[in-house]
Design an enzyme around this catalytic site. Structure first.
Site, short mmCIF file in Angstrom:
data_model
loop_
_atom_site.label_atom_id
_atom_site.label_comp_id
_atom_site.label_asym_id
_atom_site.label_seq_id
_atom_site.Cartn_x
_atom_site.Cartn_y
_atom_site.Cartn_z
N LYS A 170 31.85 47.86 47.01
CA LYS A 170 30.51 47.81 46.40
C LYS A 170 29.46 48.31 47.40
O LYS A 170 28.54 49.05 47.03
CB LYS A 170 30.19 46.38 45.95
CG LYS A 170 28.80 46.18 45.33
CD LYS A 170 28.65 46.88 43.99
CE LYS A 170 27.22 46.78 43.43
NZ LYS A 170 26.88 45.49 42.84
N LYS A 238 18.33 44.67 48.66
CA LYS A 238 19.14 43.50 49.05
C LYS A 238 20.57 43.95 49.38
O LYS A 238 21.14 43.54 50.39
CB LYS A 238 19.15 42.48 47.90
CG LYS A 238 19.94 41.21 48.18
CD LYS A 238 20.75 40.74 46.97
CE LYS A 238 22.22 41.06 47.16
NZ LYS A 238 23.07 40.74 46.01
#
Lengths: 291, 291
Positions: A170, A238
């Site tokens: 990811k 983030k």
């Protein structure tokens, strides 16, 4: 299967609903309890804490905001570890730190609880339609056991490697996305400044070696200078914090990603953090005098 | 049609051959004359200069290295302008400066010679197979007249706008390509350093929002750290010089492209200028200690 789902955000609520629809028994929990209500209306049981949700189930899924949230939900005093039976599988579908993931998995393993890290891509649309890409880290037999539930949520489910590999994949996804958004933003801005018909330019480029999902699906936002959701700039930032932590730990040179992180800081400080990531073009346009 | 083709490089020779095969009469010229021979063997006439080649034909195509070469071939004392009849069309398929293109076109227009700028993408493979993407700038009726010859060389032929628009579109193509190559190079390097099975990672990412032609077709080079041709680093840097000239003229902020230009400088100074552009990953790997 008997499933607990913790985290009823936009993503989690849609994913839990697809698990229900696939015929599994689902218990849900969310810190802000009223967010459990739509799922309860659809047939889910409610639980007052992660500990209560995890009691007696075969799979506990977590889909929360950030690394400390997963730590609290999994290992805290009302956490999954307090009640889950040995052999129950924890599947964390949040996007968090790969190294902290390995630490949490090691802690759960002391109680005989295997863990998969299984972050997703495909956004709220993919979550609703059950077409998410799911990048799974963990042991193959555990992935196999969780597959009936994973396949209720996603289409492209790839077991990429051991614990942490899903989160690292990811992270790589977010690195590549960062650079591609910037690339298309720069190209679009050059073309606008040159007075070109950008729809024709996109058509000329889209089948060739500079083609990408972003060019096909997000250059329109950039041309119009409008950035509806999508995937929020602040959420991507983030994720880049996770990327940069991993890059520091491993010693990896990511100059393009670092540049995009700074552009996102600029966008967020200007109040554009809730726009789609294609808003990278907003900043490139501003600095080029085409607002 | 009756066609002159000037510039028998890897691209030009293959493109001229496809025009011959489509049944047009072709006269070829190249500064280094022996490069005309394979085309002559295939049935082309040879000419001693651009001026001689352009005499009496309906279309003159140029496919040479850089901006000054096109200026010399078009406007020099043995150039096309000296002999081409009014109404003959000049089609420049080199990749050169958009603003100089407009200057050359204006000069040719004084003799009644319309010009198209029609740079290509798709590489030597696309040139051989007649599947190039062609980005065309110029007036619509002229594009229409040249179409039988253009369609012998390419598949995706887009008339993007007036004179110079083809070159500007090619510049945009190179901007976007630069950023996407860097994006994939950074993602691949992070994954290698993290010890992931990169074939699985590419599989997990390729259908999603970070997908691209480069991810599908060039990440393998980056994983193996081998960069066969392809598209040479030094040719892309030549094109970025054109991009940066346009960015200066127009006032466009291209931080990612500027970064890739510096990476290419580094690669060329290390002796890697003749590798494929995916060698951007060679430099990212070096700086990350995974050579």
């Amino acid at each position: 299967m008997n499933v607990a789902f913790i985290g009823m955000g936009t993503m989690g609520a849609a994913m839990a609903l697809n698990i229900l629809k696939a015929g599994h028994e689902v218990t849900v929990h969310n810190r802000t309890r009223e967010r459990e209500e739509p799922l309860a209306a659809a047939g889910a049981r409610r639980a007052a804490s992660p500990m209560e949700a995890a009691e007696g189930v075969e799979i506990v899924i977590t889909c929360v905001s950030d690394t400390p949230d997963v730590e609290a939900v999994a290992l805290g005093k009302n956490g999954i570890i307090q009640s889950a039976r040995a052999g129950a599988i924890v599947v964390d579908m949040s996007t968090i730190s790969p190294s902290v993931t390995r630490r949490i998995a090691a802690e759960l393993a002391t109680k005989g609880i295997p863990m998969l890290d299984a972050p997703v891509s495909g956004g709220s649309e993919g979550a609703r339609e059950g077409t998410l890409s799911i990048m799974v880290g963990g042991e193959a037999p555990v992935v196999q056991k969780a597959m009936p539930v994973l396949s209720a949520m996603g289409k492209n489910i790839t077991h990429v490697g051991p614990t942490g590999a899903g989160q690292m994949t990811k992270a790589i996804n977010q690195v590549v996305a960062a650079g591609v958004y910037l690339a298309v933003a720069e190209g679009v801005t050059l073309g606008i400044k040159a007075g070109l018909d950008m729809d024709k330019v996109v058509q000329a480029l889209s089948g060739g070696a500079s083609g990408s999902w972003v060019l096909n699906h997000r250059s329109g936002n950039m041309i119009r200078n409008e950035y509806p959701l999508g995937f929020r700039v602040r959420l991507h930032r983030k994720d880049l914090a996770i990327v940069m932590e991993a890059a520091r730990e491993l010693g990896v040179f990511l100059p393009g990603t670092g540049l995009v992180e700074q552009i996102e800081n600029d966008l967020i400080s200007q109040g554009y953090g809730d726009e789609d990531l294609s808003a990278v073009a907003r900043m490139i346009r501003q600095k080029s005098g085409v607002e």
